[in-house]
Scaffold this active site. Structure first.
Site, mmCIF file in Angstrom:
data_model
loop_
_atom_site.group_PDB
_atom_site.id
_atom_site.type_symbol
_atom_site.label_atom_id
_atom_site.label_comp_id
_atom_site.label_asym_id
_atom_site.label_seq_id
_atom_site.Cartn_x
_atom_site.Cartn_y
_atom_site.Cartn_z
ATOM 1 N N ASP A 13 1.017 -1.590 0.477
ATOM 2 C CA ASP A 13 0.066 -0.039 -0.280
ATOM 3 C C ASP A 13 0.063 0.966 0.016
ATOM 4 O O ASP A 13 -0.276 2.179 0.631
ATOM 5 C CB ASP A 13 -1.128 -0.337 1.320
ATOM 6 N N GLU A 14 1.758 1.484 -0.782
ATOM 7 C CA GLU A 14 2.731 1.979 -1.055
ATOM 8 C C GLU A 14 2.458 2.941 -2.005
ATOM 9 O O GLU A 14 2.708 4.772 -1.557
ATOM 10 C CB GLU A 14 4.589 1.729 -0.633
ATOM 11 N N LYS A 16 1.560 1.775 -4.852
ATOM 12 C CA LYS A 16 2.374 1.275 -6.439
ATOM 13 C C LYS A 16 1.050 1.763 -7.780
ATOM 14 O O LYS A 16 2.289 2.185 -8.445
ATOM 15 C CB LYS A 16 2.538 0.220 -6.400
ATOM 16 N N GLY A 40 -4.205 -4.542 -3.763
ATOM 17 C CA GLY A 40 -5.542 -3.442 -3.902
ATOM 18 C C GLY A 40 -4.673 -2.206 -4.624
ATOM 19 O O GLY A 40 -4.426 -1.663 -3.402
ATOM 20 N N HIS A 41 -5.140 -1.680 -5.766
ATOM 21 C CA HIS A 41 -4.048 -0.421 -6.024
ATOM 22 C C HIS A 41 -5.047 0.215 -6.759
ATOM 23 O O HIS A 41 -6.230 0.372 -7.127
ATOM 24 C CB HIS A 41 -3.549 -1.412 -7.280
ATOM 25 N N GLN A 224 2.351 -5.657 -3.515
ATOM 26 C CA GLN A 224 2.737 -6.738 -1.811
ATOM 27 C C GLN A 224 3.552 -4.958 -1.498
ATOM 28 O O GLN A 224 4.368 -4.355 -2.347
ATOM 29 C CB GLN A 224 2.804 -7.407 -1.469
ATOM 30 N N ASP A 333 2.281 14.437 1.476
ATOM 31 C CA ASP A 333 1.452 15.477 1.771
ATOM 32 C C ASP A 333 0.788 15.121 3.642
ATOM 33 O O ASP A 333 0.334 15.824 3.880
ATOM 34 C CB ASP A 333 0.566 15.686 1.143
HETATM 35 P P1 GDP Z 1 -0.533 0.409 -3.759
HETATM 36 O O1 GDP Z 1 -1.736 -0.918 -2.974
HETATM 37 O O2 GDP Z 1 0.395 0.249 -3.739
HETATM 38 O O3 GDP Z 1 -1.325 0.379 -5.629
HETATM 39 O O4 GDP Z 1 -1.471 1.238 -2.776
HETATM 40 P P2 GDP Z 1 -3.317 1.875 -2.155
HETATM 41 O O5 GDP Z 1 -3.633 2.194 -3.407
HETATM 42 O O6 GDP Z 1 -3.517 0.690 -1.746
HETATM 43 O O7 GDP Z 1 -2.959 3.067 -1.843
HETATM 44 C C1 GDP Z 1 -2.230 3.684 -1.420
HETATM 45 C C2 GDP Z 1 -3.353 4.926 -1.456
HETATM 46 O O8 GDP Z 1 -2.890 6.549 -0.799
HETATM 47 C C3 GDP Z 1 -4.281 4.774 -2.046
HETATM 48 O O9 GDP Z 1 -5.478 5.867 -1.990
HETATM 49 C C4 GDP Z 1 -3.698 6.505 -3.302
HETATM 50 O O10 GDP Z 1 -4.329 7.032 -4.073
HETATM 51 C C5 GDP Z 1 -2.790 7.210 -2.404
HETATM 52 N N1 GDP Z 1 -1.939 7.822 -2.569
HETATM 53 C C6 GDP Z 1 -1.213 7.082 -3.537
HETATM 54 N N2 GDP Z 1 -0.367 8.915 -3.499
HETATM 55 C C7 GDP Z 1 -0.199 9.728 -2.614
HETATM 56 C C8 GDP Z 1 -0.271 11.061 -2.462
HETATM 57 O O11 GDP Z 1 0.899 10.976 -2.835
HETATM 58 N N3 GDP Z 1 -0.760 11.333 -1.178
HETATM 59 C C9 GDP Z 1 -1.496 11.010 -0.932
HETATM 60 N N4 GDP Z 1 -2.346 12.081 -0.046
HETATM 61 N N5 GDP Z 1 -2.383 9.856 -1.152
HETATM 62 C C10 GDP Z 1 -1.771 9.204 -2.522
HETATM 63 P P1 IMO Z 2 -0.951 -3.952 -2.337
HETATM 64 O O1 IMO Z 2 -0.609 -4.631 -4.018
HETATM 65 C C1 IMO Z 2 -0.507 -4.445 2.450
HETATM 66 C C2 IMO Z 2 -1.106 -8.900 4.222
HETATM 67 C C3 IMO Z 2 -2.325 -8.911 4.494
HETATM 68 C C4 IMO Z 2 -1.175 -10.045 5.546
HETATM 69 C C5 IMO Z 2 -0.504 -11.065 4.586
HETATM 70 C C6 IMO Z 2 -1.382 -12.125 4.159
HETATM 71 O O2 IMO Z 2 -2.244 -3.342 -2.163
HETATM 72 O O3 IMO Z 2 0.134 -3.516 -1.644
HETATM 73 P P2 IMO Z 2 -2.508 -12.618 2.129
HETATM 74 O O4 IMO Z 2 -3.965 -12.602 2.072
HETATM 75 O O5 IMO Z 2 -2.101 -12.231 1.309
HETATM 76 O O6 IMO Z 2 -1.750 -14.249 2.310
HETATM 77 O O7 IMO Z 2 -2.095 -11.776 3.269
HETATM 78 O O8 IMO Z 2 -0.304 -9.771 3.757
HETATM 79 N N1 IMO Z 2 -0.575 -8.242 2.510
HETATM 80 C C7 IMO Z 2 -1.315 -6.895 1.735
HETATM 81 N N2 IMO Z 2 -0.855 -6.223 3.030
HETATM 82 N N3 IMO Z 2 -1.170 -4.494 0.915
HETATM 83 C C8 IMO Z 2 -0.639 -5.234 -0.523
HETATM 84 O O9 IMO Z 2 -1.373 -5.184 -1.457
HETATM 85 C C9 IMO Z 2 -1.353 -6.727 0.824
HETATM 86 N N4 IMO Z 2 -1.822 -8.254 0.076
HETATM 87 C C10 IMO Z 2 -1.229 -9.044 1.240
HETATM 88 O O10 IMO Z 2 -3.144 -7.935 5.294
HETATM 89 O O11 IMO Z 2 -0.910 -9.372 6.454
HETATM 90 MG MG MG Z 3 -3.223 -1.613 -2.060
#
Ligand code: GDP
Ligand code: IMO
Ligand code: MG
Length: 430
Positions: A13-14, A16, A40-41, A224, A333
């Protein structure tokens, strides 16, 4: 001209998805190479939000080829649902635009049932999985039991293989006190989606070879993050695949020479979903501030993400293990308005200083962070599109992160919107 691999450098959830979407304007092909619909992206484009799980984040762009590689575990029903959802948002998904590797293993309903039963059996030691069946599906792949996309072409073989697999799994489900599953139900459900899935199937290693020979640029999209890597993460609180950059090659069928630049995606603080060690976690008003301001709720399960200070130790570790050449720093931010900001620069354990996170689960649970405190900033960085728009304290924070992790910031993201991104160095031009 470089091919780029995008890797999460923390616990996922960085951001990506946002960065892959942004970078994909410069690429021809976007490839997912591990994980499944546990990912979840989130993409935000002109105020419209797209949530992707299995589809590569290049899918929203008209002329890009999206590929799901052999390293991904594919739930066919989840994939078709996701295709429908993005199509309803006006995104075209056709066999010309999306290709799934014929050798990718499937996630079946029995895997999700096992995932849930195993988590229940773990009780207080549960991993906190997404419940999507990821672990059991990868177990089947390694145990040579998996049903793969190509098996859908041969109904008789599929039936026979399914029978063997279900004999094993139903014994396990019964042992765990869960309901057994009728193999005929799974077979029928697979036959129902067979044609819909097979239309997207292709020989991915060959397609990627051709793309490379044509001089096309490939973007490898990791899911991940490194601390969830099954070898290098906080085992056993990890997912069941490798996300270390080398996996981009094995998980898509290219040689390691195809990866020219490794871009780590790094959040300006730290989050984690599910159980497991998290040394810089802030179970207090700081954690609440970050979670509320950063909208830290899981894209896949909606769970509240645990939040804490930036941990330079784990990111430095990811930089070394993955060969990260530059990072995209996201969510700077979210730190706007904090009086002071802490950065973890090392750990202490049993009176000794550590500059890395050890592998033992016991030690990982007991390390305490050593912090440096930096001055915060009061002005807003949200939506900044130029380095000179950032307050001096924010610049100092970014520079200090670079120093501590041993990698430069290549991209800086300042909001969820696609174009609120500052480019310092184009990874494709490396
Ligand atoms: P991913 O799994 O690495 O693709 O990340 P996620 O989508 O799960 O979570 C990142 C969240 O941060 C999403 O809701 C994005 O819309 C949001 N996001 C991404 N970059 C930024 C940023 O620079 N600032 C803020 N406030 N939100 C961001
Ligand atoms: P993205 O691509 C954050 C975590 C789960 C759990 C562990 C194992 O959005 O960054 P699993 O269902 O994969 O066997 O669960 O990994 N996990 C994530 N945490 N972002 C993800 O993907 C994740 N995918 C799995 O919460 O701790
Ligand atoms: Mg995610």
């Amino acid at each position: 001209m470089a091919n780029v691999a995008v890797i999460g450098s923390q616990w996922g959830d960085e951001g990506k998805g946002k960065i892959v979407d942004w970078l994909s304007s410069r690429a021809d092909v976007v490839v997912r190479f591990q994980g499944g619909h546990n990912a979840g992206h989130t993409l935000v484009i002109d105020g419209v939000t797209y949530k992707l799980h299995l589809l590569p984040s290049g899918i929203v762009r008209k002329s890009k080829l999206s590929i799901i590689g052999n390293g991904v575990v594919v739930d066919p029903w989840a994939l078709l649902e996701e295709i429908k959802a993005v199509q309803a948002q006006g995104v075209a998904v056709t066999p010309e635009k999306l290709i799934i590797a014929e050798n990718a293993p499937l996630i079946l309903p029995v895997h999700a049932a096992l995932d849930r039963a195993l988590e229940a059996a773990r009780g207080k030691k549960a991993i906190g999985t997404t419940g999507r069946g990821i672990g059991p599906a990868y177990e089947d792949k390694i145990a040579r039991r998996a049903i793969r996309i190509c098996d859908l072409e041969h109904p008789d073989y599929l039936k026979e293989k399914l029978s063997g697999m279900m004999l094993h799994h139903n014994a396990l489900l019964k042992g765990l006190g869960a309901e057994p599953i009728d193999e005929n139900d799974i077979y029928r459900a697979l036959m129902d989606v067979r044609e819909d899935i097979l239309q997207y199937t292709g020989v991915v290693w060959k397609i990627l070879d051709e793309a490379r020979r044509k001089g096309q640029k490939i973007l490898f999209e990791g899911a991940q993050g490194m601390m969830l890597d099954v070898d290098h993460g906080t085992y056993p609180f990890v997912t069941s695949s490798n996300m270390a950059a080398a996996q981009a090659a094995t998980g898509s069928g290219v040689g390691p020479d195809a990866i020219n630049y490794v871009l780590g995606i790094t959040k300006a603080y730290t989050t984690r979903v599910g159980e497991g060690p998290f040394p810089t976690e802030q179970n207090n008003e700081v954690g609440e501030f970050l979670g509320t301001k950063g909208h830290e709720f899981g894209t896949t399960t909606g769970r509240k993400r645990r939040c804490g200070w930036f941990d330079a130790v784990i990111v430095r570790q990811a930089v070394k293990i993955c060969g990260i050449q530059g990072i995209a720093l996201t969510k700077l931010d979210v730190l706007d308005g904090l009086e002071e900001i802490k950065i973890c620069t090392g750990y202490e354990l049993d009176g000794e200083k550590l500059d890395y996170l050890p592998a033992s689960a016991d030690k990982q649970a007991r390390v305490t962070p050593v912090y440096e405190t930096m001055e915060g900033w009061n002005t807003s960085t949200r939506g900044a599109r130029s380095w000179k728009d950032l307050p001096a304290e924010a610049v100092k924070y970014v520079r200090h992160i670079e120093e501590l992790i041993g990698a430069p910031v290549t991209l800086l993201s300042t909001s969820p919107e696609r174009d609120d991104t500052i480019l310092m160095h184009d990874p494709f031009m490396s």
